[in-house]
Design a protein around this motif. Structure first.
Motif, short mmCIF file in Angstrom:
data_model
loop_
_atom_site.label_atom_id
_atom_site.label_comp_id
_atom_site.label_asym_id
_atom_site.label_seq_id
_atom_site.Cartn_x
_atom_site.Cartn_y
_atom_site.Cartn_z
N PRO A 152 0.85 -1.20 0.00
CA PRO A 152 0.00 0.00 0.00
C PRO A 152 0.88 1.25 0.00
CG PRO A 152 -0.01 -1.03 2.16
CD PRO A 152 0.74 -1.95 1.25
N PRO A 153 0.40 2.32 -0.63
CA PRO A 153 1.19 3.56 -0.65
C PRO A 153 1.23 4.20 0.73
CG PRO A 153 -0.97 3.94 -1.59
CD PRO A 153 -0.88 2.47 -1.33
N PRO A 154 2.27 4.96 1.00
CA PRO A 154 2.36 5.67 2.29
C PRO A 154 1.43 6.88 2.29
CG PRO A 154 4.28 6.16 0.95
CD PRO A 154 3.45 5.16 0.18
N ALA A 155 0.17 6.64 2.58
CA ALA A 155 -0.87 7.67 2.45
C ALA A 155 -0.62 8.90 3.31
CB ALA A 155 -2.22 7.06 2.80
N LEU A 156 -0.02 8.75 4.46
CA LEU A 156 0.15 9.89 5.37
C LEU A 156 1.52 10.55 5.28
CD1 LEU A 156 -1.62 8.44 8.52
CD2 LEU A 156 -2.49 10.14 6.92
N ALA A 157 2.37 10.07 4.40
CA ALA A 157 3.73 10.62 4.32
C ALA A 157 3.72 12.11 4.02
CB ALA A 157 4.54 9.85 3.28
N ALA A 158 2.90 12.52 3.06
CA ALA A 158 2.85 13.95 2.71
C ALA A 158 2.35 14.78 3.89
CB ALA A 158 1.95 14.16 1.49
N LEU A 159 1.34 14.29 4.59
CA LEU A 159 0.80 15.02 5.74
C LEU A 159 1.88 15.24 6.79
CD1 LEU A 159 -1.62 16.25 7.26
CD2 LEU A 159 -2.02 13.98 8.19
N PHE A 160 2.65 14.19 7.09
CA PHE A 160 3.70 14.32 8.10
C PHE A 160 4.82 15.22 7.60
CE2 PHE A 160 1.74 10.44 9.68
CZ PHE A 160 1.57 10.81 11.00
N GLY A 161 5.22 15.05 6.36
CA GLY A 161 6.28 15.89 5.82
C GLY A 161 5.92 17.35 5.83
N TYR A 162 4.74 17.68 5.30
CA TYR A 162 4.31 19.08 5.25
C TYR A 162 3.99 19.62 6.65
CZ TYR A 162 4.09 18.60 0.18
OH TYR A 162 4.40 18.39 -1.13
N GLY A 163 3.41 18.77 7.49
CA GLY A 163 3.08 19.21 8.85
C GLY A 163 4.31 19.59 9.65
N VAL A 164 5.32 18.72 9.62
CA VAL A 164 6.56 19.00 10.35
C VAL A 164 7.28 20.20 9.72
CG1 VAL A 164 8.84 18.09 10.97
CG2 VAL A 164 6.79 16.67 11.25
#
Length: 111
Positions: free
Chosen positions: A81-93
């Motif tokens: 499965p794709p890392p669905a939350l990776a962008a959220l964590f990257g942009y959030g941090v």
């Protein structure tokens, strides 16, 4: 079919990394919340702390479901499965870091 143990162990290390990331985010949020009131604008400090602790809760809460989904894909020899939350964590941090950087630069100009 049992997946190659190396892949299972790599998946487990990734799971543990998500948990340690969650712990670091939580510690950062608590640290920002504990700053003295004269450091940064209080409401911005609170927003930064809340963002970090929220990202922490999300990382911790999603670590096991992600591990389980990857383990299932490995057992079924299916695509991961794709890392669905990776962008959220990257942009959030990144957002927290940029806001903190701006606040630090502004506070240094007033010293």
């Amino acid at each position: 079919m049992e997946p190659d143990p190396r892949f299972t162990l790599a998946n487990e290390r990734t799971f543990l990394t998500w948990l340690s990331t969650a712990l670091a985010l939580s510690a950062g949020g608590v640290g920002i919340a504990a700053l003295p009131e004269d450091v940064f604008v209080p409401w911005i400090r609170a927003v930064l702390a809340i963002m970090l602790v929220a990202l922490s809760a999300l990382a911790a809460g999603m670590a096991y479901p992600r591990w389980r989904n990857i383990q299932r894909a490995l057992r079924n020899q299916a695509p991961l499965p794709p890392p669905a939350l990776a962008a959220l964590f990257g942009y959030g941090v990144a957002l927290v870091a940029v806001v903190a950087l701006v606040l630090i630069v502004v506070s240094l100009r007033h010293v």
